[in-house]
Motif scaffolding. Structure first.
Motif, short mmCIF file in Angstrom:
data_model
loop_
_atom_site.label_atom_id
_atom_site.label_comp_id
_atom_site.label_asym_id
_atom_site.label_seq_id
_atom_site.Cartn_x
_atom_site.Cartn_y
_atom_site.Cartn_z
N PHE A 1 4.76 10.90 -7.05
CA PHE A 1 4.53 9.61 -6.42
C PHE A 1 4.23 9.78 -4.94
CE2 PHE A 1 7.17 7.92 -10.00
CZ PHE A 1 6.10 7.30 -10.61
N ILE A 2 4.91 10.73 -4.29
CA ILE A 2 4.70 10.91 -2.86
C ILE A 2 3.26 11.37 -2.59
CG2 ILE A 2 5.37 12.26 -0.85
CD1 ILE A 2 8.22 12.22 -1.90
N LEU B 1 5.55 18.28 -12.64
CA LEU B 1 4.82 17.09 -13.08
C LEU B 1 3.85 16.59 -12.02
CD1 LEU B 1 7.44 14.97 -15.02
CD2 LEU B 1 5.73 16.53 -15.88
N PHE C 1 13.05 8.47 -5.28
CA PHE C 1 13.32 9.34 -6.43
C PHE C 1 13.85 10.70 -5.98
CE2 PHE C 1 13.11 11.09 -10.44
CZ PHE C 1 12.64 10.18 -11.34
N MET C 2 13.19 11.27 -4.98
CA MET C 2 13.63 12.58 -4.48
C MET C 2 15.05 12.50 -3.93
SD MET C 2 11.08 14.78 -4.73
CE MET C 2 10.76 15.95 -3.44
N ASN D 1 0.80 -1.22 0.00
CA ASN D 1 0.00 0.00 0.00
C ASN D 1 0.83 1.27 0.00
OD1 ASN D 1 -2.34 -1.50 0.02
ND2 ASN D 1 -2.26 -1.72 2.25
N VAL E 1 -2.42 12.50 -13.02
CA VAL E 1 -1.57 12.63 -14.21
C VAL E 1 -2.38 13.05 -15.43
CG1 VAL E 1 -1.70 10.20 -14.86
CG2 VAL E 1 0.31 11.52 -15.44
N PHE F 1 8.61 14.80 -10.23
CA PHE F 1 8.20 13.45 -10.55
C PHE F 1 8.18 12.61 -9.27
CE2 PHE F 1 9.07 9.50 -13.06
CZ PHE F 1 7.84 9.52 -13.64
N GLY F 2 9.20 12.77 -8.46
CA GLY F 2 9.20 12.10 -7.16
C GLY F 2 8.05 12.59 -6.31
N MET F 3 7.81 13.89 -6.36
CA MET F 3 6.72 14.48 -5.59
C MET F 3 5.39 13.88 -6.02
SD MET F 3 6.48 18.56 -5.10
CE MET F 3 8.16 18.90 -5.49
N ILE G 1 11.98 18.41 -13.36
CA ILE G 1 11.15 17.29 -13.83
C ILE G 1 11.34 16.11 -12.89
CG2 ILE G 1 10.92 15.55 -15.61
CD1 ILE G 1 11.60 17.68 -17.64
N LEU G 2 12.59 15.81 -12.59
CA LEU G 2 12.86 14.64 -11.77
C LEU G 2 12.31 14.82 -10.35
CD1 LEU G 2 16.47 13.81 -12.95
CD2 LEU G 2 14.32 12.81 -13.67
N ALA G 3 12.53 16.02 -9.77
CA ALA G 3 12.10 16.23 -8.40
C ALA G 3 10.58 16.20 -8.29
CB ALA G 3 12.64 17.55 -7.87
N GLY H 1 8.47 7.39 -4.55
CA GLY H 1 8.65 8.84 -4.67
C GLY H 1 9.78 9.34 -3.81
N LEU I 1 4.06 3.36 -3.80
CA LEU I 1 4.28 4.60 -4.54
C LEU I 1 4.96 5.65 -3.69
CD1 LEU I 1 1.16 5.34 -6.71
CD2 LEU I 1 3.49 4.80 -7.40
N LEU I 2 4.50 5.75 -2.45
CA LEU I 2 5.06 6.74 -1.55
C LEU I 2 6.57 6.56 -1.43
CD1 LEU I 2 4.50 8.99 0.44
CD2 LEU I 2 4.04 7.26 2.18
N VAL J 1 17.55 12.57 -6.69
CA VAL J 1 17.73 13.88 -7.31
C VAL J 1 18.56 14.79 -6.43
CG1 VAL J 1 16.54 15.92 -8.14
CG2 VAL J 1 15.57 13.67 -8.55
N GLY K 1 0.95 8.62 -3.44
CA GLY K 1 1.06 7.55 -2.45
C GLY K 1 0.33 7.91 -1.17
N ILE K 2 0.45 9.17 -0.74
CA ILE K 2 -0.25 9.60 0.48
C ILE K 2 -1.76 9.51 0.26
CG2 ILE K 2 -0.74 11.56 1.98
CD1 ILE K 2 2.16 12.45 1.55
N ALA L 1 -2.87 5.97 0.35
CA ALA L 1 -2.88 5.44 1.70
C ALA L 1 -4.09 5.95 2.47
CB ALA L 1 -1.59 5.83 2.41
#
Ligand SMILES: Nc1ncnc2c1ncn2[C@@H]1O[C@H](COP(=O)(O)OP(=O)(O)OP(=O)(O)O)[C@@H](O)[C@H]1O
Ligand SMILES: [Mg+2]
Lengths: 322, 242, 290
Positions: free
Chosen positions: C108-109, C35, A282-283, A272, C221, C104-106, C100-102, A279, A275-276, A286, C112-113, C116
């Motif tokens: 997912f975060i 993104l 990924f951060m 669950n 997205v 992009f991570g955001m 873009i990369l940062a 992410g 994804l979190l 970077v 994801g939150i 959840a």
């Protein structure tokens, strides 16, 4: 400078020969991990082959992967395997040519968005076609193969990819791409046909992605456009390649292995929060590893061996006299 | 004296602005020709048009009689026109040697491998960068980067060398070295077209000069004659003479 | 049928235009290609949903809370997460890749939150869902409200940019950050403010979207893509262009769905987008070379 080519190639061959023995020792779970690693190793390395030197961030990986997989889904049961693979290669190459010719003049963000939009467009069109014209949602891929066969094929493809990458890296084409990545205007003015060089690498990289999709297709037994063209595959490829580092051929592998293991573990234990955590990883990449693991290793070893750069502005001015 | 470069009727517009307007002049083989003019008069644009970096809206560029107008820059480079840039451009994350090899590897008769490395080292020596072959271009000083850029241009073994304010920003002794270097290149038979604001350098180096103002050619001829031309003085009125 | 397609196209288009306006501010002024933009839109959807279902606060009132919250959160994100990237980037291209990369991570975060917290199911609520007669067809009242609010907010944002000092500063930074700095504009402040304003607009768009669409944690997205399409079609940083392009896109989708095939709607948007990108990389209205 670097090790002799014959030596490097022999060492690489030995490594691959050893890896070919994995199916004799690994269990089912081990094999599925090995396949996942081989799969992403090819995708990320092929991605870096083009995106590393040119710094074009492509999100179209899965467009080619999906075309390969779908070719197999459509033709797999009617034609012999080698011909199916060949057909996939032709499809992927043609698509890459069209895409490359039309997009490689787009700069920066436009290329990123275009590559993503293109993938979505293909997915939508395939979905629509399947629903409207062939009246199916997905397709079954029943092929006479098993995990070991898939693994060996991926391994063979990886070997070809590494050899190709190694030879390109030593060739004028590879050098041309480094110049292009450094300064495209300069590249043109020293006589590099930048469009041609980029297109060649783009197509080559796409070809490997397509073949990976073709080889992987039988693993799913059932595929639909959402599976074959899942954008997550493009994203993960980018993350892995960047984590590993795209400036060296073996760089992406350093990202693929830890991340494949990490994703697998996350999926099993925290489905669950997958994804979190993705992410956050990924951060972290970077912010903490802008050059990737390979870049960090390279920087460490360089700072140990290299003297401080000379900064005295006048030191050499007298030598300019002929 | 044969004509190496012939520009005629060349025009380039950026939106509403005409940066180069029906410009025509010639560069004779073996000579050093100066391209002068106040800031914004279109000199760099002219360089970009000749080297193929920009496509003209009208007019022609001929190299030894052959029409090269609007050709793609890599073809023009292979055809024998090499250039440097007003804002110095080197490949930062390559070594000095690799930067020069970039000029050798894709020219008409390319060099690669050990032959290229040897030739690159020779060219580095030639511009005063001997011993700096392994240095990263980013680590070089400004002057050395300019030298590196010149070595890369020479690597193409050009028939025509375009220098865009290559001497700008050098101090007095560097300037003397730079002038001597250009002169020696000229003596070896390289034809040079140089944009320059440093008048002393122009007087020392250029047999002939072309003067631009607001995109048009306002004077062309022997340096001493051009310098006393009323049109040139008018163009420079208010401009500082070095 | 035609009027119906036209009206619902207009509503969608108005929302797209509004949402894209925020993105064009973030990209045009702050130079951040965000993104995760669509995730913020969806987060606002969920905020409106909670406020409505658990506290009975009407979405229009919720705007007064959610939009400032969007501003504040975006301001903090810019200051804490993005400023380091802006500082370390040697040039615009590098910042583009990094952002873009940062973000992009955001993406997912944030996604994801939301997963959840709310799971992956579709949600919606019913607010002013009463049918209204208009131009010979019936249309849900909330759609008309959305259209009105979207256009009002878009016009407010536009006049802010055109007629206030702060707005002018932002436009100056969009055109040339260096020159703007030279004429004593605080470029960092303008960039942060534009990013935050973009976030507030995203939040507003989200609240409006929640009034008439079903949504789930995964569809952010889609909004990012559509906003991007509109931004690029309208020309980066071009507010009026975004407005026009948003309406065009909404109408095109609506007519394709009505007259061609609902299954092709998204394909058509992407096709339009790709064509614009190839033929007019500066946008439909952005003939100005930069
Ligand atoms: N790519 C471009 N787009 C729009 N305008 C341009 C472009 N390049 C040059 N210009 C304009 O064209 C005119 C001529 O510029 P150019 O750089 O050729 O002048 P220059 O003679 O080299 O000046 P300087 O001595 O300052 O280098 C200037 O007004 C400049 O602003
Ligand atoms: Mg100039």
């Amino acid at each position: 400078m670097t090790a002799r080519p014959a030596l490097v190639i022999a060492a690489g061959a030995a490594v691959f020969a050893a890896l070919a023995l994995v199916p004799f020792v690994a269990d089912g779970y081990g094999m599925s991990l090995a396949i996942a690693i081989a799969n992403y190793a090819i995708l990320a390395t092929a991605w870096a082959l083009f995106s590393g030197p040119t710094r074009y961030i492509s999100l179209a990986t899965v467009a080619f992967f999906g075309v390969g997989a779908y070719t197999v889904a459509v033709l797999g049961e009617v034609l012999p395997w080698p011909i199916v693979v060949l057909a996939a290669a032709v499809n992927g190459t043609l698509l890459a040519f069209v895409v490359g010719l039309s997009t490689l003049r787009l700069a920066g963000i436009y290329f990123v968005i275009f590559s993503f939009g293109l993938t979505e467009l293909i997915r939508q069109v395939v979905t629509w076609y399947e629903v409207k014209v062939t009246n199916t949602v997905g397709r079954y891929v029943f092929l006479d193969t098993d995990q070991s066969m898939i693994y060996w094929q991926l391994l063979g493809l990886a070997a070809i990819l590494y050899l190709t990458g190694y030879l390109i890296g030593r060739s004028r084409l590879g050098f041309a791409l480094r110049v292009i990545g450094g300064d495209e205007t300069v590249a043109r003015h020293v006589g590099i046909d930048t469009t041609r060089a980029k297109l060649m690498l783009f197509v080559l990289s796409a070809l490997f992605m397509t073949l990976t999709g073709a080889i992987m297709a039988p693993r799913w037994t059932y595929i639909d456009p959402a599976i074959a063209f899942n954008p997550q595959i493009s994203f993960q490829t980018v993350i892995m390649a960047l984590l590993g580092g795209v400036q060296r051929l073996w760089g992406p592998l350093l990202g693929v292995i830890p991340l494949t293991l990490l994703f697998d573990w996350l999926n099993a234990n925290f489905p669950n929060h997958y994804l979190l955590i993705l992410g956050i990883v990924f951060m972290l990449i970077v912010y903490l590893l802008p050059q990737g693991v390979a870049g960090a290793i390279g920087k460490l070893s360089r700072s140990r061996t290299k003297p401080e750069p000379e900064t005295d502005r006048k030191a050499h001015s007298a030598e300019a006299r002929p | 004296m044969t004509t190496l470069l012939q520009v005629s009727g060349l025009t380039k517009r950026f939106g509403g602005l005409t940066a180069v307007r029906e410009a025509g002049f010639t560069v004779a083989a073996g000579e050093v020709t100066g391209l002068l003019g106040p800031n914004g008069s279109g000199k760099t644009t002219m360089m970009n048009l000749i080297s193929g970096n920009l496509k003209p809206d009208a007019g022609t560029v001929r190299l030894v009689g052959k029409d090269i107008t609007g050709r793609r820059p890599h073809l023009i480079a292979r055809g024998g026109i090499a250039r440097t840039f007003q804002l110095v451009r080197v490949i930062n994350d390559m070594t000095a040697r690799e930067n020069v090899v970039a000029g050798l590897a894709f020219r008409d008769r390319p060099l690669w491998g050990q032959a290229a490395a040897n030739e690159a080292d020779r060219l580095l020596e030639r511009v005063g960068l001997g011993g700096r072959a392994e240095a990263q271009a980013a680590e070089l000083t400004y002057v050395d980067q300019k030298r590196l850029e010149l070595a890369r241009a020479l690597a193409l073994s050009p028939r025509l060398l375009l220098l865009d304010e290559w001497l700008a920003g050098l101090n007095a002794s560097e300037l003397d070295g730079g002038i001597a270097l250009i002169r020696s290149l000229s003596q070896e038979g390289v034809t040079v077209l140089m944009v320059e604001h440093v008048m002393s350098a122009i007087r020392q180096l250029c047999e002939r000069c072309v003067v631009m103002n607001a995109g048009a050619i306002v004077a062309e001829g022997e340096t001493t004659a051009v310098m006393s031309d009323p049109a040139v003085i008018a163009a420079y009125l208010g401009e500082e003479d070095d | 049928m035609f009027t119906n397609a036209f009206l619902s196209g207009l509503t969608m288009g108005g929302t797209y235009a509004l949402v894209a306006m925020g993105l064009t501010l973030q990209y045009g002024v702050s130079r951040i290609m965000n993104l995760a933009y669509g995730e913020f839109v969806i987060a606002a959807c969920f905020a409106a949903l909670i406020l409505f279902t658990s506290m009975g606060i009407s979405p229009l009132l919720a705007l007064l809370v959610v939009a400032p919250a969007g501003f504040a959160v975006s301001w903090l994100i810019y200051r804490i997460l993005l400023t380091p990237l802006v500082r370390r980037a040697p040039n615009r291209g590098a910042l583009e890749v990094d952002s873009i990369l940062a973000t992009f991570g955001m993406l997912f975060i944030v996604q994801g939150i939301m997963l959840a917290l709310f799971g992956g199911d579709y949600s919606s609520y019913s607010y002013f869902n009463t049918p209204v007669e208009l131009l010979g067809t019936t249309i849900a009242a909330n759609r008309l409200i959305v259209l009105a609010v979207a256009l009002a907010v878009a016009l407010a944002a536009w006049s802010f940019l055109m007629h206030t000092r702060s707005g002018t500063a932002m436009r100056a930074v969009a055109v040339d950050p260096v020159a703007a700095g030279l004429v004593a504009i605080d470029v960092r402040w303008a960039a942060a403010a534009a990013f935050a304003l973009g976030g507030a607009i995203a939040a507003t768009g989200g609240v409006l979207v929640s009034m008439f669409l079903t949504f789930n944690a995964n569809i952010g997205v889609v909004f990012t893509m559509k906003a991007l399409i509109v931004v690029i079609m309208g020309g980066v940083g071009n507010i009026a262009g975004a407005l026009a392009a948003g309406l065009i896109l909404g109408l095109a989708e609506s007519f394709v769905a009505t007259y061609v095939d609902p299954g092709l709607t998204i394909a058509v948007t992407y096709a339009i987008f790709l064509a614009v990108l190839l033929l007019r990389p500066n946008g439909l209205f952005g003939a100005r070379a930069r």
